[in-house]
Design a protein around this motif. Structure first.
Motif, PDB file in Angstrom:
ATOM      1  N   ALA A 113     -24.703 -27.977 -18.208  1.00  0.00           N
ATOM      2  CA  ALA A 113     -25.886 -28.738 -17.791  1.00  0.00           C
ATOM      3  C   ALA A 113     -26.799 -29.005 -18.975  1.00  0.00           C
ATOM      4  N   GLY A 114     -26.961 -28.016 -19.829  1.00  0.00           N
ATOM      5  CA  GLY A 114     -27.840 -28.169 -20.971  1.00  0.00           C
ATOM      6  C   GLY A 114     -27.346 -29.165 -21.997  1.00  0.00           C
ATOM      7  N   GLN A 115     -26.026 -29.393 -22.039  1.00  0.00           N
ATOM      8  CA  GLN A 115     -25.456 -30.335 -23.002  1.00  0.00           C
ATOM      9  C   GLN A 115     -25.639 -31.788 -22.587  1.00  0.00           C
ATOM     10  N   ALA A 116     -25.998 -32.023 -21.353  1.00  0.00           N
ATOM     11  CA  ALA A 116     -26.093 -33.398 -20.850  1.00  0.00           C
ATOM     12  C   ALA A 116     -27.164 -34.186 -21.600  1.00  0.00           C
ATOM     13  N   ALA A 117     -26.868 -35.442 -21.859  1.00  0.00           N
ATOM     14  CA  ALA A 117     -27.829 -36.305 -22.546  1.00  0.00           C
ATOM     15  C   ALA A 117     -29.032 -36.608 -21.671  1.00  0.00           C
ATOM     16  N   VAL A 118     -28.806 -36.687 -20.365  1.00  0.00           N
ATOM     17  CA  VAL A 118     -29.876 -37.004 -19.407  1.00  0.00           C
ATOM     18  C   VAL A 118     -29.946 -35.885 -18.383  1.00  0.00           C
ATOM     19  N   MET A 119     -31.127 -35.349 -18.171  1.00  0.00           N
ATOM     20  CA  MET A 119     -31.318 -34.357 -17.113  1.00  0.00           C
ATOM     21  C   MET A 119     -32.288 -34.918 -16.082  1.00  0.00           C
ATOM     22  N   LEU A 120     -31.842 -34.919 -14.828  1.00  0.00           N
ATOM     23  CA  LEU A 120     -32.670 -35.326 -13.701  1.00  0.00           C
ATOM     24  C   LEU A 120     -33.011 -34.089 -12.883  1.00  0.00           C
ATOM     25  N   MET A 121     -34.193 -34.086 -12.291  1.00  0.00           N
ATOM     26  CA  MET A 121     -34.628 -32.955 -11.469  1.00  0.00           C
ATOM     27  C   MET A 121     -35.148 -33.464 -10.129  1.00  0.00           C
ATOM     28  N   SER A 122     -35.184 -32.542  -9.163  1.00  0.00           N
ATOM     29  CA  SER A 122     -35.805 -32.847  -7.875  1.00  0.00           C
ATOM     30  C   SER A 122     -36.775 -31.727  -7.525  1.00  0.00           C
ATOM     31  N   HIS A 123     -37.814 -32.064  -6.774  1.00  0.00           N
ATOM     32  CA  HIS A 123     -38.704 -31.060  -6.216  1.00  0.00           C
ATOM     33  C   HIS A 123     -39.209 -31.550  -4.870  1.00  0.00           C
ATOM     34  N   ASP A 203     -38.169 -36.458 -12.628  1.00  0.00           N
ATOM     35  CA  ASP A 203     -38.257 -35.378 -11.650  1.00  0.00           C
ATOM     36  C   ASP A 203     -38.706 -35.991 -10.327  1.00  0.00           C
ATOM     37  N   MET A 204     -37.773 -36.125  -9.402  1.00  0.00           N
ATOM     38  CA  MET A 204     -38.009 -36.835  -8.146  1.00  0.00           C
ATOM     39  C   MET A 204     -38.654 -35.922  -7.107  1.00  0.00           C
ATOM     40  N   LEU A 205     -39.817 -36.314  -6.615  1.00  0.00           N
ATOM     41  CA  LEU A 205     -40.416 -35.643  -5.462  1.00  0.00           C
ATOM     42  C   LEU A 205     -39.756 -36.214  -4.209  1.00  0.00           C
ATOM     43  N   LEU A 206     -39.133 -35.362  -3.419  1.00  0.00           N
ATOM     44  CA  LEU A 206     -38.369 -35.829  -2.267  1.00  0.00           C
ATOM     45  C   LEU A 206     -39.247 -36.613  -1.293  1.00  0.00           C
ATOM     46  N   GLU A 207     -40.484 -36.183  -1.103  1.00  0.00           N
ATOM     47  CA  GLU A 207     -41.381 -36.903  -0.195  1.00  0.00           C
ATOM     48  C   GLU A 207     -41.690 -38.310  -0.711  1.00  0.00           C
ATOM     49  N   SER A 208     -41.719 -38.478  -2.037  1.00  0.00           N
ATOM     50  CA  SER A 208     -41.914 -39.822  -2.611  1.00  0.00           C
ATOM     51  C   SER A 208     -40.705 -40.700  -2.333  1.00  0.00           C
TER      52      SER A 208
END
Length: 307
Positions: A113-123, A203-208
């Motif tokens: 996961a750390g090697q990925a060029a793009v990191m996406l997150m959710s909260h 970093d995607m807010l699920l409610e958004s």
């Protein structure tokens, strides 16, 4: 890993998605052409999709998976647990796999996961995540009762779990602990990404997402590196949004590809979680995080000076 795309017979585009691509071909033609035009998509891109438990990371993963699958046109792999990108050679110049893209999902910051060029997150609203954990029956399982001679005393462990769930004081402690578990997961991912000199691209807010899915779908595409012409194309955006709708309506459809799990009902949430929000707010760290809708900036395990 059990990845789509590792074999030509295992496509990273699902049956429902293929049907939409066929039935809506005219509306999608312009967007697909833009997406596959040289320079629009960074072939060989690696995308890791992260997030604390029950935060919307599966929806985020599938949104990223579909965007990359449409763009890569067969030259991608995707699945749970990120591979060792450096060893395999995804996106590395001069390697046979240079043009192959990968989208992977994980909850822990492992090497792949750390090697990925793009990191996406959710909260997500922390109460909803903690409540989901309660409904999944993962509360009160952290301290098994051990036998003197070694091994787990299962009857005693089950009894301790029942007591923890039944007694308000114990359930309150466990609820705060569950909130802290999620906070620490988020903090660890952000901390290690920042220590590597990288950032979380989105970093995607699920409610958004639920309030305005099209805006989030476009933002995810741009975070991956897709050009504005394709990322803003109404036909493509509508396809990806409807894929998300299909996930929630049919979570059991092609689970091997989507990794989708069950969606909890409001009735069950009211039945099982009525006291949890009050318990969570009894802890100042958790309460501040809740007020900020689980923003990393309000996570005291990540930024204690701002707590």
């Amino acid at each position: 890993g059990d990845y789509c795309g590792k074999d030509p017979a295992i496509s990273c585009i699902g049956r429902w998605e293929e049907q939409r691509l066929s039935s809506d071909a005219a509306a999608l033609q312009r967007g697909v052409q833009a997406l596959r035009r040289p320079g629009c998509f960074p072939h060989g891109v690696s995308v890791s999709v992260m997030g604390f438990y029950r935060s919307g990371s599966t929806l985020l993963y599938n949104t990223a998976r579909l965007w990359v699958a449409l763009a890569a046109n067969g030259s991608m792999v995707g699945g749970f647990s990120c591979p060792d990108i450096q060893r395999i050679g995804f996106g590395i110049k001069g390697r046979p796999e240079e043009g192959c893209s990968v989208v992977c999902k994980d909850h822990e910051y492992k090497d792949g996961a750390g090697q990925a060029a793009v990191m996406l997150m959710s909260h997500r609203d922390p109460f909803l995540s903690v409540c989901s954990r309660r409904m999944m029956d993962v509360f009160c399982q952290s301290n098994p009762v051990m036998l003197p001679e070694g091994g787990v005393d299962w009857p005693a462990t089950e009894g301790a779990k029942r007591k923890c769930l039944a007694e308000p004081d114990l359930l309150k402690v466990e609820t705060v602990n569950q909130c802290h578990i999620l906070m620490k997961m988020q903090a660890e991912i952000y901390r290690r990404r920042e220590e590597a000199g990288e950032r979380v691209a989105h970093d995607m807010l699920l409610e958004s997402y639920h309030a305005d899915p099209a805006t989030q779908v476009r933002a995810i595409a741009k975070a991956i590196g897709i050009c504005d012409e394709a990322a803003n194309d109404p036909g493509l955006v509508d396809l990806v949004v409807k894929m998300g709708d299909h996930l929630r309506e049919r979570p059991d459809d092609e689970g091997g590809l989507t990794r989708m799990h069950s969606v909890h009902s409001d009735d069950k949430r009211k039945q099982m979680c009525s006291e949890l929000e009050e318990y969570m707010r009894s802890d100042p760290q958790c309460a501040a995080w809740m007020d900020a809708k689980a923003s990393a900036e309000a996570n005291s395990f990540l930024r204690p000076t701002q707590a």
